[in-house]
Write an enzyme that holds these catalytic residues in place. Structure first.
Site, PDB file in Angstrom:
ATOM      1  N   HIS A 108       2.803 -21.749  25.125  1.00 54.86           N
ATOM      2  CA  HIS A 108       1.651 -22.668  25.168  1.00 54.86           C
ATOM      3  C   HIS A 108       1.161 -23.673  24.639  1.00 54.86           C
ATOM      4  O   HIS A 108       0.624 -24.675  24.844  1.00 54.86           O
ATOM      5  CB  HIS A 108      -0.053 -21.798  24.958  1.00 54.86           C
ATOM      6  CG  HIS A 108      -0.008 -21.840  23.553  1.00 54.86           C
ATOM      7  ND1 HIS A 108       0.272 -20.155  23.584  1.00 54.86           N
ATOM      8  CD2 HIS A 108      -0.345 -22.265  23.139  1.00 54.86           C
ATOM      9  CE1 HIS A 108       0.538 -20.028  21.776  1.00 54.86           C
ATOM     10  NE2 HIS A 108      -0.397 -21.117  22.014  1.00 54.86           N
ATOM     11  N   ASP A 138       5.219 -15.823  26.106  1.00 55.13           N
ATOM     12  CA  ASP A 138       4.984 -17.193  25.523  1.00 55.13           C
ATOM     13  C   ASP A 138       5.547 -17.247  25.531  1.00 55.13           C
ATOM     14  O   ASP A 138       5.579 -17.857  23.731  1.00 55.13           O
ATOM     15  CB  ASP A 138       3.056 -16.715  25.106  1.00 55.13           C
ATOM     16  CG  ASP A 138       2.657 -17.889  24.644  1.00 55.13           C
ATOM     17  OD1 ASP A 138       3.257 -19.166  25.465  1.00 55.13           O
ATOM     18  OD2 ASP A 138       2.052 -17.686  23.242  1.00 55.13           O
ATOM     19  N   GLY A 209      -2.573 -24.879  15.972  1.00 55.43           N
ATOM     20  CA  GLY A 209      -1.575 -26.016  14.965  1.00 55.43           C
ATOM     21  C   GLY A 209      -0.335 -24.807  14.765  1.00 55.43           C
ATOM     22  O   GLY A 209       0.661 -25.375  14.408  1.00 55.43           O
ATOM     23  N   SER A 211       0.408 -21.992  16.110  1.00 55.31           N
ATOM     24  CA  SER A 211       0.946 -21.476  17.355  1.00 55.31           C
ATOM     25  C   SER A 211       2.892 -21.675  17.847  1.00 55.31           C
ATOM     26  O   SER A 211       2.628 -23.050  17.422  1.00 55.31           O
ATOM     27  CB  SER A 211       0.919 -21.424  18.554  1.00 55.31           C
ATOM     28  OG  SER A 211      -0.669 -21.372  18.670  1.00 55.31           O
ATOM     29  N   GLY A 267       6.331  -1.157  40.921  1.00 49.39           N
ATOM     30  CA  GLY A 267       5.473  -1.423  41.730  1.00 49.39           C
ATOM     31  C   GLY A 267       4.284   0.065  41.395  1.00 49.39           C
ATOM     32  O   GLY A 267       3.761   0.465  43.054  1.00 49.39           O
ATOM     33  N   VAL A 268       3.611  -0.254  40.134  1.00 51.30           N
ATOM     34  CA  VAL A 268       2.899   1.234  40.016  1.00 51.30           C
ATOM     35  C   VAL A 268       1.661   0.174  38.990  1.00 51.30           C
ATOM     36  O   VAL A 268       1.482  -0.415  38.798  1.00 51.30           O
ATOM     37  CB  VAL A 268       2.985   2.151  39.730  1.00 51.30           C
ATOM     38  CG1 VAL A 268       4.302   2.844  39.971  1.00 51.30           C
ATOM     39  CG2 VAL A 268       4.137   1.250  38.192  1.00 51.30           C
ATOM     40  N   ILE A 270      -1.616   1.528  36.653  1.00 49.35           N
ATOM     41  CA  ILE A 270      -1.211   2.733  35.244  1.00 49.35           C
ATOM     42  C   ILE A 270      -2.639   2.274  34.883  1.00 49.35           C
ATOM     43  O   ILE A 270      -3.412   1.760  34.266  1.00 49.35           O
ATOM     44  CB  ILE A 270       0.038   2.923  34.875  1.00 49.35           C
ATOM     45  CG1 ILE A 270      -0.256   1.298  33.584  1.00 49.35           C
ATOM     46  CG2 ILE A 270       1.278   3.033  35.573  1.00 49.35           C
ATOM     47  CD1 ILE A 270       1.200   1.339  33.567  1.00 49.35           C
TER      48      ILE A 270
END
Length: 474
Positions: A108, A138, A209, A211, A267-268, A270
């Site tokens: 980001h 990220d 800043g 980050s 593909g579940v 939960i």
């Protein structure tokens, strides 16, 4: 009595001195490894329609400067301002992981940047290239062209203990190489919408800043990347979260090698197994991930996984909480065949699944390929590159129609005062519907004729007139 008082004062003084001696000293760590921490800033495009208006001397067409009316119009005309190129602004922090210029930071921090500038501790500045980014963790890997750079040592976050001292070095609010300290508050913390990172929680002061900057342990090893804070004010409130460095380096290695991330999926949907759910399902504890639904024709569906199964193990790795499953599946190489242990109908069953893959464009960006795919803007007869406004832009500008000027080639339009970022609302007496409509009206005007464009710049709307002549763009 005096003897006891002197003894008490001596005891208090000795205790305070001992406590002071036990406090950590961070100076050596900062001096040795702080040089590998960088400040990241960027120059961004001025095409943001919310940042296009800057005061400047107004246009006064047709009145020479020596005219007695020039000063009057200069003082009383409302400025019709033009956008200026934005100045570089601090975006965040990063740290050098190899002496040949590879740098880790947050996705980001760099994802909206047009040109990235990296400033080192010795004041040298470099333009950085984005190798790749992964939004789901990220993480971003960038590179500068330099050699023999200072680099950090990488530690093992698994060895961190709650209560251990850690420090952060970064650029909060643009103040470069600021140092803050605190302790590890918790490990393996799961955050909402963050399924692939077991965050390190600390009470180290982190602000905008910071980050992308490193989190050091007391050995001077980087154990995490400072990424998020929990705040109701926008500033630090005692809860900071760092991405474990082993997660970051694994992502960085894939970005460096492939420019994208290969991440597994089954593909579940939960949810967490609570104590009440565990009791109702006959489980002795509340470990595992409860399957709420199974995507049709997904790897889980083909393997026979069913809704209401509780996944206890994936590829022989225990699933202590539901947050563990996305991370473990995501770190599994696509097309791998693994075993899944589930609790179903009061007993443990084992099924085999071939892990699928999350589409690469869903998990990573490679700025190189993105830049290559950009097309040069097509200019019209006036040398203007125009684009149609989105519904959101129309709402922001409070208009129902218009074309955004994205580029200008030298010629009549640029000499007449049209600027990048202007919004063309009308052509002579007609509203502009779209680029095709604009160009159609433009092409019908012969050389030597005047046209008037209704232009919006900020809150000011004016007609700009120009005469078409032989230097028109064909």
């Amino acid at each position: 009595m005096l003897k006891y008082l002197l003894f008490f004062l001596f005891f208090c003084s000795s205790t305070a001195s001992a406590q002071l001696n036990e406090l950590p000293n961070f100076t050596g760590l900062v001096e040795k490894y702080g040089a590998a921490v960088v400040n990241i800033s960027a120059t961004q495009s001025t095409n943001d329609i919310n940042q296009q208006i800057f005061p400047e001397i107004p246009e006064i067409p047709g009145i020479p400067e020596n005219s007695p009316f020039y000063e009057f119009f200069k003082r009383h005309m409302q400025p019709f301002s033009a956008p200026r190129k934005s100045e570089p602004r601090s975006l965040g922090s990063g740290f050098i992981i190899s002496s040949d210029g590879y740098i880790l930071t947050n996705a980001h921090v760099v994802e909206t940047a047009d040109e990235i500038t990296v400033k080192l501790n010795d004041k040298r500045e470099f333009v950085a290239e984005i190798i790749g980014t992964d939004k789901k963790t990220d993480i971003a890997l960038i590179k500068i062209t330099a050699n023999d750079l200072p680099k950090v040592m990488q530690g093992n976050p698994d060895n961190l203990k709650v209560g251990e001292w850690v420090i952060a070095i970064g650029s909060p609010f643009g103040f470069e190489h600021s140092v803050t300290a605190g302790i590890v508050s918790a490990k393996g913390r799961s955050l909402a919408q963050e399924n692939y990172v077991p965050f390190i929680q600390t009470d180290v002061a982190i602000n905008p800043g910071n980050s992308g900057g490193p989190l050091f342990n007391m050995k001077g090893e980087v154990v995490g990347i400072n990424s998020q804070i929990y705040s109701r004010t926008g500033g630090f409130m005692g809860l900071s979260f760092a991405i474990p460095i082993n997660v970051a380096t694994e992502i960085a290695d894939q970005l460096k090698t492939n420019g994208k991330i290969d991440r597994g999926r089954i593909g579940v949907m939960i949810q967490e197994v609570t104590k009440d759910i565990a009791d109702s399902f006959g489980l002795a504890n509340n470990n595992g991930a409860l399957v709420v639904s199974v995507e049709k024709n997904s790897p889980a569906d083909r393997a026979g996984i069913k809704a209401r199964d509780i996944i206890l193990k994936f590829d022989d790795k225990d699933i202590a909480t539901s947050a563990d499953l996305p991370r473990i599946v995501g770190n599994t190489k696509p097309n791998s065949k693994v075993s899944i242990q589930v609790w179903r109908d009061g007993s443990i069953k084992t099924v085999k699944v071939e892990v699928g893959e999350i589409p690469s464009d869903d998990v990573a960006e490679n700025r190189k390929s993105k830049q290559k795919s950009k097309k040069e803007p097509i200019t019209n007869r006036l040398g203007l590159a125009l684009s149609e406004l989105t519904s959101q832009q129309k709402k922001q500008l409070d208009v129902t129609n218009g074309l955004l000027v994205e580029g200008i080639q030298p010629g009549i339009a640029s000499r007449s005062g049209i600027r990048v970022g202007d919004i063309i609302l009308g052509f002579n007496s007609k509203d502009v519907k779209n680029t095709e409509h604009f160009n159609e009206m433009l092409n019908q005007v012969p050389n030597g004729k005047n046209i008037a464009l209704l232009v919006k710049r900020g809150d000011v709307i004016n007609f700009i007139t120009m005469k078409l002549n032989d230097d028109l763009k064909k």
